[in-house]
Design a protein around this motif. Structure first.
Motif, short mmCIF file in Angstrom:
data_model
loop_
_atom_site.label_atom_id
_atom_site.label_comp_id
_atom_site.label_asym_id
_atom_site.label_seq_id
_atom_site.Cartn_x
_atom_site.Cartn_y
_atom_site.Cartn_z
N LEU A 36 0.82 -1.22 0.00
CA LEU A 36 0.00 0.00 0.00
C LEU A 36 0.84 1.27 0.00
O LEU A 36 0.29 2.37 -0.06
N MET A 39 0.18 3.78 -2.84
CA MET A 39 -1.10 4.46 -2.70
C MET A 39 -1.05 5.51 -1.59
O MET A 39 -1.53 6.63 -1.75
N PHE A 47 -1.84 14.33 -3.30
CA PHE A 47 -3.17 14.88 -3.12
C PHE A 47 -3.23 15.82 -1.92
O PHE A 47 -3.65 16.97 -2.05
N SER B 129 -3.40 -2.23 -4.69
CA SER B 129 -3.89 -1.37 -3.61
C SER B 129 -5.33 -1.73 -3.24
O SER B 129 -5.67 -1.84 -2.06
N ALA B 132 -5.31 -4.98 -1.31
CA ALA B 132 -4.84 -4.81 0.06
C ALA B 132 -5.89 -4.09 0.90
O ALA B 132 -6.12 -4.44 2.06
N LEU B 133 -6.55 -3.11 0.30
CA LEU B 133 -7.54 -2.33 1.06
C LEU B 133 -8.77 -3.14 1.41
O LEU B 133 -9.41 -2.90 2.43
N TRP B 136 -6.90 -6.87 3.41
CA TRP B 136 -5.86 -6.80 4.44
C TRP B 136 -5.96 -5.47 5.18
O TRP B 136 -4.99 -4.76 5.35
N LYS B 137 -7.19 -5.17 5.59
CA LYS B 137 -7.40 -3.88 6.27
C LYS B 137 -6.54 -3.79 7.52
O LYS B 137 -6.33 -4.79 8.21
N PHE B 138 -6.05 -2.61 7.78
CA PHE B 138 -5.40 -2.38 9.08
C PHE B 138 -5.85 -1.02 9.59
O PHE B 138 -6.52 -0.27 8.86
N ARG B 139 -5.52 -0.75 10.80
CA ARG B 139 -5.96 0.52 11.38
C ARG B 139 -5.42 1.68 10.56
O ARG B 139 -4.21 1.76 10.33
N SER B 141 -6.07 2.26 7.34
CA SER B 141 -6.06 2.06 5.89
C SER B 141 -7.24 2.81 5.23
O SER B 141 -7.11 3.35 4.14
N GLU B 142 -8.37 2.85 5.93
CA GLU B 142 -9.53 3.53 5.37
C GLU B 142 -9.31 5.05 5.30
O GLU B 142 -9.86 5.72 4.44
N PHE B 144 -6.44 6.58 4.66
CA PHE B 144 -5.66 6.84 3.45
C PHE B 144 -6.54 6.73 2.22
O PHE B 144 -6.44 7.51 1.28
N PHE B 145 -7.43 5.75 2.23
CA PHE B 145 -8.31 5.55 1.09
C PHE B 145 -9.24 6.76 0.92
O PHE B 145 -9.47 7.22 -0.21
N ILE B 147 -8.62 9.83 1.82
CA ILE B 147 -7.83 10.94 1.27
C ILE B 147 -7.65 10.75 -0.24
O ILE B 147 -7.80 11.68 -1.02
N LEU B 148 -7.38 9.51 -0.63
CA LEU B 148 -7.19 9.22 -2.05
C LEU B 148 -8.45 9.55 -2.85
O LEU B 148 -8.39 10.17 -3.91
#
Lengths: 313, 315
Positions: A36, A39, A47, B129, B132-133, B136-139, B141-142, B144-145, B147-148
């Motif tokens: 990751l 990303m 961003f 990505s 993994a999202l 394989w979630k981790f504390r 990760s959401e 960052f997603f 923000i993306l």
């Protein structure tokens, strides 16, 4: 949030199977975290970082090169006293409003027509959607040619004998935005039609049956029942259209070049010419920050409705 | 989604009931739909609108096949009296952009050189990505997603200049690889969303079973998830091919004039102020540039629709 709980429970299950070997939470499944990294880097550096950078530098007097010489709100003062910027904002507001209404109405109407269980649905859908596959450059150039005063629409109508007919949007500052709108609607309505069609297909067949049993006319069912049920679809479409409108740039460059004069300038084009044309970076940063602000103003109510509402419900 | 068979059946039932209710249109038993007033209206409107949507394509084709004298005599909609392919040849190899006069061919090959690595790289990064999202979630990760995803709504103009600086520092500004990187970065939000949602829709049991059998991160991805996800890879590819081919903004900023992609080259040819306007050559050039995404669109059919629907509705 549900997502966090989910992550927690998978974590527990993973811990039950392989956690004994790796006690540290951060180091567990290191590969999934390494994967990751690109990303996360993009999200944080480009961003988030890029946006913050631009906003910070919009308060400087950067010219040819970015410099951290604090100038307060000077760039914004100058921006709002520049006629070209005011015209750009007015143009975008007009285009945006008309395009939002036009796209939603046309998109929904086409979707509703296609949803009437017609034959050759696929053919019609392909025809309505194909402009969306084309670039704004191609779109702008084709419509520039169709709207050509001598050989295009105006010339043809005059050729029929109506000599005084006048429709020359690309050379008439008063209606040039409508010329752009014709092209923009042609390109973009197919997408909204598709979204609407997906929404219509998600509506329970029983609703139609019920309204038929009650003898409610089809058009009334659409207005009273179907459209209110499709509120989320409309909201999504609206957000999508709105965020696309703010980016409006290529179409203007191709179709009018901002002309005649500055009558079809738009904010994105203002930013580009400030940054890369007149080497006036500070103006570009200030103008793009204003663009960001307008997006935020559109998005916050939407995010509140979408996500805030879910939490309560 | 309702299955097509039931849809068809209810449709037929509906027509039957309509037929009984409105006796003035009752023309005796017919196996299929009758030519009712409703249908004439419906198809009439659809056909008229279709013609309007097809008009620009038609205009491009007929104009590109006419000679200049014929264009000056007639109008944009008239069919060519004398078909000539000269404008096509000229647009491809001789049209001038103001900098050079070797036509669109240069832009075409530049675009191809930009397109292939950009599509491959963006899909590779985004699919991993998304995988993994979703699995394989981790504390965090959401976060960052999120923000993306917000990056998809930020106007590009806000991020353009910082990216110029980043590329300059990496020594990639003005090169094709720099542009490839830019396309990868700005394609991320929509593609990661697409892949994440798709992988999340696959049964969790598959993932769990593989984990119990001792498969690792990459093994599960390459052996189980990727082979199961061919359609979504195709959808992502369609999205990226049309998106990158149609890009104008990044091409004009991040490359040098001799590396301009086709869209930029096209705009320079058509909107060049020098010389006499050759509308037939311009339209041939426009059509040539639109040909790649149009082909992708008409060949891919439903998958294209699925791509934009997945990107739009689930977002």
């Amino acid at each position: 949030m549900a997502v966090a709980e989910d992550a927690g429970s998978t974590g527990h299950r993973a811990a039950a199977s392989s956690g004994a070997k790796r006690p540290s939470r951060l180091l567990r499944n290191p590969m999934s975290k390494i994967a990751l990294v690109p990303m996360i880097a993009i999200a944080l550096v480009v961003f988030l970082g890029g946006t913050v950078w631009t906003i910070v530098y919009s308060f400087t007097d950067s010219g040819l090169l970015p410099r951290l010489d604090w100038a307060g709100l000077e760039q914004y003062d100058r921006l709002w006293s520049t006629r070209k910027w005011i015209v750009s904002i007015q143009n975008l507001a007009l285009y945006g409003f008309a395009s939002m209404i036009g796209t939603l109405v046309i998109g929904f109407t086409l979707a509703a027509l296609l949803d009437r269980k017609i034959r050759f649905e696929g053919v019609f859908r392909s025809i309505f959607l194909y402009p969306f596959a084309l670039s704004f450059i191609v779109t702008g150039l084709v419509w520039q040619w169709i709207l050509n005063p001598q050989f295009g629409v105006q010339g043809i109508v005059r050729g029929w004998g109506w000599e005084s007919f006048s429709f020359d949007p690309l050379n008439n500052p008063n209606i040039v935005m409508w010329g752009l709108l014709i092209a923009g609607l042609w390109q973009g309505t197919g997408l909204v039609m598709c979204i609407m069609l997906a929404g219509l297909r998600g509506i329970d067949e029983d609703i139609w049956k019920a309204s038929r049993v009650d003898g409610i006319p089809v058009w009334k069912t659409y207005i009273r029942v179907i459209i209110p049920m499709m509120r989320p679809v409309f909201v999504t479409a609206l957000v999508l259209i709105a965020s696309g409108i703010v980016k409006l740039y290529d179409l203007v460059v191709a179709q009018t070049g901002g002309g005649p004069g500055i009558s079809s300038e738009v904010p994105a084009k203002y930013v580009m010419s400030a940054m890369f044309g007149s080497q006036n970076l500070g103006q570009g940063f200030a103008a793009s920050s204003m663009m960001l602000l307008s997006v935020v103003i559109i998005l916050i109510p939407w995010a509140y409705l979408e996500f805030g509402g879910k939490k309560r419900g | 989604m309702a299955n097509p068979a039931t849809l068809g059946a209810t449709g037929a039932a509906m027509d039957a009931s309509r037929g009984q209710m409105s006796s003035d249109h009752h023309r005796g038993p017919r196996p299929k739909k009758a030519l009712s007033r409703r249908n004439i209206m419906l198809y009439g409107v659809l056909i008229v609108v279709s013609l309007y949507y097809l008009l620009p394509l038609y205009v491009m084709i007929v104009t590109s096949l006419k000679g200049m004298p014929e264009i000056r005599m007639g109008n944009v909609f008239g069919p060519p009296l004398e078909v000539t392919f000269e404008p096509w040849a000229k647009a491809w190899s001789q049209a001038c952009t103001g900098i050079n006069c070797d036509g669109l061919s240069r832009g075409f090959f530049n675009s191809v050189q930009i397109l292939i690595p950009s599509v491959l790289m963006s899909i590779a990064v985004a699919s991993v990505s998304g995988y993994a999202l979703s699995m394989w979630k981790f504390r965090g990760s959401e976060v960052f997603f999120t923000i993306l995803l917000m990056g998809a709504f930020i106007p590009y103009q806000v991020m353009i200049y910082p990216v110029v600086l980043l590329l300059r520092n990496m020594g990639l500004f003005g090169s094709l690889s720099g542009l490839v990187l830019v396309h990868t970065v700005f394609g991320m939000p929509i593609l990661v969303l697409l892949f994440r949602n798709y992988f999340a829709s696959l049964p969790v049991e598959l993932f769990k079973a593989a984990r119990v059998d001792g498969a690792g991160f990459w093994q599960i991805f390459f052996r189980i998830m990727a082979p199961m996800s061919l359609p979504i890879f195709v959808v992502a590819m369609i999205l990226q091919v049309t998106g990158i081919w149609n890009d104008f903004l990044f091409g004009v900023i991040y490359t040098r004039p001799d590396q301009y992609p086709m869209t930029v080259q096209l705009n320079n040819i058509v909107n060049s102020v020098q010389g006499v306007k050759e509308y037939n050559v311009n339209m041939a050039a426009t059509l040539l540039t639109g040909l790649v995404p149009l082909t992708v669109y008409f060949v891919s059919g439903k998958l294209f629709v699925r791509g934009i629907a997945a990107g739009a509705v689930k977002g």
